[in-house]
Motif scaffolding. Structure first.
Motif, PDB file in Angstrom:
ATOM      1  N   ALA A  86       1.235   7.662  -1.216  1.00  0.00           N
ATOM      2  CA  ALA A  86       0.153   7.972  -0.277  1.00  0.00           C
ATOM      3  C   ALA A  86       0.443   7.364   1.107  1.00  0.00           C
ATOM      4  CB  ALA A  86      -1.168   7.453  -0.819  1.00  0.00           C
ATOM      5  N   ARG A  87       1.156   6.247   1.107  1.00  0.00           N
ATOM      6  CA  ARG A  87       1.489   5.588   2.387  1.00  0.00           C
ATOM      7  C   ARG A  87       2.866   6.016   2.897  1.00  0.00           C
ATOM      8  NH1 ARG A  87       0.545   0.922  -0.661  1.00  0.00           N
ATOM      9  NH2 ARG A  87       2.731   0.372  -0.478  1.00  0.00           N
ATOM     10  N   GLN A 142       2.172   5.465  -6.924  1.00  0.00           N
ATOM     11  CA  GLN A 142       1.260   6.489  -6.402  1.00  0.00           C
ATOM     12  C   GLN A 142       0.648   6.052  -5.071  1.00  0.00           C
ATOM     13  OE1 GLN A 142      -0.888   7.062 -10.112  1.00  0.00           O
ATOM     14  NE2 GLN A 142      -0.168   9.178 -10.204  1.00  0.00           N
ATOM     15  N   SER A 143       0.294   4.771  -4.950  1.00  0.00           N
ATOM     16  CA  SER A 143      -0.275   4.350  -3.662  1.00  0.00           C
ATOM     17  C   SER A 143       0.820   4.264  -2.608  1.00  0.00           C
ATOM     18  CB  SER A 143      -1.059   3.047  -3.774  1.00  0.00           C
ATOM     19  OG  SER A 143      -0.262   2.054  -4.311  1.00  0.00           O
ATOM     20  N   GLN A 149       0.803   3.066 -10.778  1.00  0.00           N
ATOM     21  CA  GLN A 149      -0.260   2.955  -9.761  1.00  0.00           C
ATOM     22  C   GLN A 149       0.314   2.537  -8.409  1.00  0.00           C
ATOM     23  OE1 GLN A 149      -3.773   0.617 -10.829  1.00  0.00           O
ATOM     24  NE2 GLN A 149      -3.456   1.255 -12.938  1.00  0.00           N
TER      25      GLN A 149
END
Ligand code: FNR
Length: 201
Positions: free
Chosen positions: A186-187, A182-183, A179
Motif C-alpha cells: 500500500a505504501r 500488504q501494508s 500483513q
C-alpha cells in the motif's frame, strides 16, 4: 492476488529450509499465494560471463519473477555462521546490472526464516542477510524471529512439520509477515526503493 516468492537457500532434496517454505505456502491466507522458486538453475557468478554474454536466461527469468512479486520469503540455512554461498551467488546475479536493482528489489517486503539441525535455528545465517537486503533497498520484516532449531526432530520423513509449537510459530510468522507485506504494498514507491547506493560497475 498477492504473490510472495519463497526462496530456499538450500539445494538439498530433503532440505529443512525448503520444507519450511512448503509448510508456509500451505498457511497463506485467502488471496495470498506463496510460490517456492528454485535457485538450482542459477550459474556461478562470473563478471566475464556478464561482460561477454550478458545476464543468463535463468537469472533474467528469476529477476522478472521477483520484480512482479509482492514480497519475498527467504528460508536460509546457516553455513559456518553465515549465509549459504549458493543463495548469495544467486542474489549477486539477481543484483546485476546495478541499474536494475531498484526495479527488481526496491521497496520489496522480505521475510527471513531459517532452520538448522543445531541449537540456534540458523540465526546467524538469518542475520547475515541483513546488510545484503539493506543494500538492495528491500524492506525487511523486523517482527518476531522464526528460528527452527533441532530440525531433524521437527520435520517428519515427508518434510511436514511434526511439531505443534513450531507449526504455530510459523503460522504466526506468516500471518504477521503477510500483513506487513500488504501494508508495504500500500505504501509502495516510498522509502527503500530510492535508497540503493550500490556501486555501478
Ligand atoms: C553447516 N551446518 C551448520 N548449521 C548451523 O547451525 N550452523 C553452522 O554454522 C553450520 N555450518 C555448516 C556449514 C556447512 C558447509 C554445511 C554443509 C552445513 C549444518 C546445516 O545447518 C545443515 O546441513 C542443514 O540441514 C542445512 O539446511 P537444509 O539443507 O536442511 O535446508
Amino acid at each position: 492476488m498477492v504473490t510472495i516468492i519463497g526462496i530456499s537457500g538450500s539445494l538439498r532434496t530433503k532440505s529443512y529450509n525448503t520444507a519450511l517454505l512448503r509448510a508456509a505456502a500451505g498457511m497463506m491466507p485467502e488471496g495470498v499465494e506463496l510460490i517456492v522458486y528454485s535457485i538450482a538453475d542459477i550459474p556461478l557468478y562470473s563478471q566475464d560471463v556478464e561482460d561477454e554474454l550478458g545476464i543468463p536466461k535463468a537469472v533474467a527469468e528469476m529477476k522478472e519473477v521477483i520484480a512482479e512479486a509482492d514480497g519475498i520469503l527467504i528460508a536460509t540455512p546457516e553455513y559456518n555462521n553465515s549465509m549459504p554461498g549458493v543463495l548469495k551467488n544467486a542474489v549477486d546475479w539477481l543484483s546485476r546490472p546495478p541499474s536494475d536493482v531498484r526495479r527488481v528489489f526496491g521497496g520489496k517486503p522480505v521475510g527471513i526464516i531459517g532452520a538448522s539441525p543445531g541449537r540456534f535455528g540458523a540465526i546467524l545465517g538469518q542475520d547475515s542477510w541483513l546488510p545484503v537486503l539493506h543494500i538492495l533497498g528491500t524492506q525487511v520484516w523486523g517482527g518476531e524471529r522464526l528460528r527452527v532449531a533441532n530440525a531433524a526432530a521437527i520435520f517428519d520423513e515427508n518434510g511436514a512439520i511434526a511439531d505443534k509449537n513450531v507449526e504455530e510459530q510459523l503460522r504466526k510468522y506468516v500471518s504477521e509477515f503477510v500483513q506487513f507485506a500488504q501494508s508495504a504494498i500500500a505504501r509502495s514507491g516510498l522509502g527503500a526503493a530510492r535508497s540503493y547506493t550500490g556501486v555501478d560497475s
